[in-house]
Design a protein around this motif. Structure first.
Motif, short mmCIF file in Angstrom:
data_model
loop_
_atom_site.label_atom_id
_atom_site.label_comp_id
_atom_site.label_asym_id
_atom_site.label_seq_id
_atom_site.Cartn_x
_atom_site.Cartn_y
_atom_site.Cartn_z
N HIS A 77 6.22 -7.13 1.60
CA HIS A 77 6.67 -8.53 1.60
C HIS A 77 5.61 -9.48 2.14
O HIS A 77 5.70 -10.70 1.94
CB HIS A 77 7.94 -8.67 2.44
N LEU A 78 4.58 -8.96 2.80
CA LEU A 78 3.51 -9.81 3.33
C LEU A 78 2.53 -10.25 2.25
O LEU A 78 1.76 -11.20 2.46
CB LEU A 78 2.75 -9.08 4.43
N LEU A 79 2.52 -9.57 1.12
CA LEU A 79 1.54 -9.88 0.08
C LEU A 79 1.78 -11.27 -0.51
O LEU A 79 2.87 -11.58 -0.98
CB LEU A 79 1.61 -8.83 -1.04
N THR A 80 0.74 -12.09 -0.44
CA THR A 80 0.85 -13.47 -0.93
C THR A 80 0.00 -13.74 -2.16
O THR A 80 0.22 -14.73 -2.86
CB THR A 80 0.40 -14.46 0.17
N GLY A 81 -1.01 -12.90 -2.41
CA GLY A 81 -1.92 -13.15 -3.51
C GLY A 81 -2.90 -14.28 -3.23
O GLY A 81 -3.56 -14.78 -4.16
N ARG A 82 -3.03 -14.67 -1.97
CA ARG A 82 -3.93 -15.78 -1.62
C ARG A 82 -5.33 -15.27 -1.29
O ARG A 82 -5.51 -14.14 -0.88
CB ARG A 82 -3.37 -16.55 -0.42
#
Length: 353
Positions: free
Chosen positions: A163-168
């Motif tokens: 859930h921490l994955l943001t793709g930023r």
């Protein structure tokens, strides 16, 4: 658990591996990814030094090592993307972060190894294979903790924090055209992206339980790094010698001649200025420093790229610096040592501000 202070020569990875999976928190994951970045970064200078000592860059061995160097660059980029996608920032510069040679791998991995910088030789090929060795090599029966085991632990923990994955702050860079389908640096948007990338990193370095072949090759029948370096060390191709349900492989294939290379000597602890018999002349010292400057520029550009909204100009700067490193190394490895040994200098890879 937190490893707030980066220290290349600490036992941080050993300590991370000692934490039970259920106790690994978000900070554990960020710390582990930073240490994985440091591991990938640590392999490139010894491999590149060996590559740049080879006189014929189009020979079989040179091409094999060049592919491995590009693989390591791709692995480095993928792990940087993993870290930034969960809100971390890769650190590549500064005391305690930049690799130092001779010395161990970072974090206490394979502590019995002393990694050094030199030209290509059977000794250095053996060292490189030891760096890449899997827990259970198909051609051997030894067991120990490996770089691959560390990546396996990261893969075990990461889904809990998907859930921490943001793709930023992702860097995208295509290497597949020349170096194989697994070598593109791609964004880490989902846990599937992460786990696929980790599998690629492990398989390219160690092979799989079923085969020593690289499942993401740049050319057909390309072996994983460990087995390719072992071929160079043994001087023979690795071939399948039995085709049962559990095939056996051994180094009984065609000869692989050691290429003609400049006999670049091992860089002493603290650099050439610390070797009384081989202190460089002012001209040689200047060339060594020129190389160090290009290396430092590359590290700074890469570090900044994963902090930038528009990273590609910085990636271009890093690529340019690596080209300058190659050119400077080509000069350094032709300069004879003063001690009359017949060997030459090797780049030092010192980080300079």
């Amino acid at each position: 658990m937190t490893t707030a202070v980066l220290d290349y020569r600490s036992n941080a990875i050993v300590e991370l591996m000692q934490v039970a999976v259920e106790d690994c928190d978000e900070q554990w994951l960020r710390d582990a990814l930073q240490r994985a970045i440091m591991l990938e970064l640590a392999t490139i200078p010894p491999y590149a030094s060996a590559l740049w000592s080879i006189k014929d860059p189009q020979g079989e061995v040179a091409k094999a090592i060049r592919e491995i160097v590009f693989d390591e660059m791709s692995h480095f980029g993928l792990v940087c993307n993993m870290l930034t996608s969960i809100g971390g920032t890769p650190r590549l510069t500064g005391q305690g972060t930049v690799p130092t040679y001779p010395g161990p791998l970072p974090g206490g991995v394979r502590p019995e190894l002393e990694v050094y910088l030199s030209g290509l030789s059977r000794d250095s090929a053996f060292l490189f294979s030891e760096i890449e060795k899997p827990d259970h090599p198909i051609a051997l029966t030894e067991t120990f903790t490996s770089i691959g085991a560390f990546y396996s632990r990261i893969a075990e923990v990461f889904p809990t924090y998907a859930h921490l994955l943001t793709g930023r702050r992702q860097v995208t860079f295509s290497l597949s055209g020349q170096h194989g389908a697994g070598n593109d640096i791609v964004p880490m948007n989902t846990i599937t992206d992460v786990l696929n990338a980790i599998e690629t990193i492990k398989a390219q370095g160690e092979g799989t339980d079923a085969s020593p072949e690289n499942p993401f090759p740049g050319h057909p029948d390309e072996l994983a790094h460990y087995y390719r370096f072992r071929e160079i060390y043994h001087g023979r191709k690795l071939i399948k010698i039995s085709d049962s349900d559990h095939p056996k492989w051994d180094f009984q294939g065609d000869p692989i001649p050691m290429p003609d290379a400049h006999q670049a000597a091992r860089v002493p602890d603290g650099g050439w200025a610390n070797d009384p018999a081989n202190r460089p002349t002012p001209d040689t010292a200047a060339e060594l420093q020129t190389f160090n400057g290009h290396y430092s520029t590359m590290l700074r550009a890469l570090e900044q790229a994963w902090q930038a909204d528009s990273p590609m100009p910085l990636i271009g700067q890093a690529i340019g610096a690596m080209g300058s490193m190659r050119s400077s190394a080509g000069t350094v490895v032709t300069v004879p040592l003063p001690d009359g040994s017949g060997k030459t200098y090797c780049p030092e890879y010192f980080y300079t501000v």
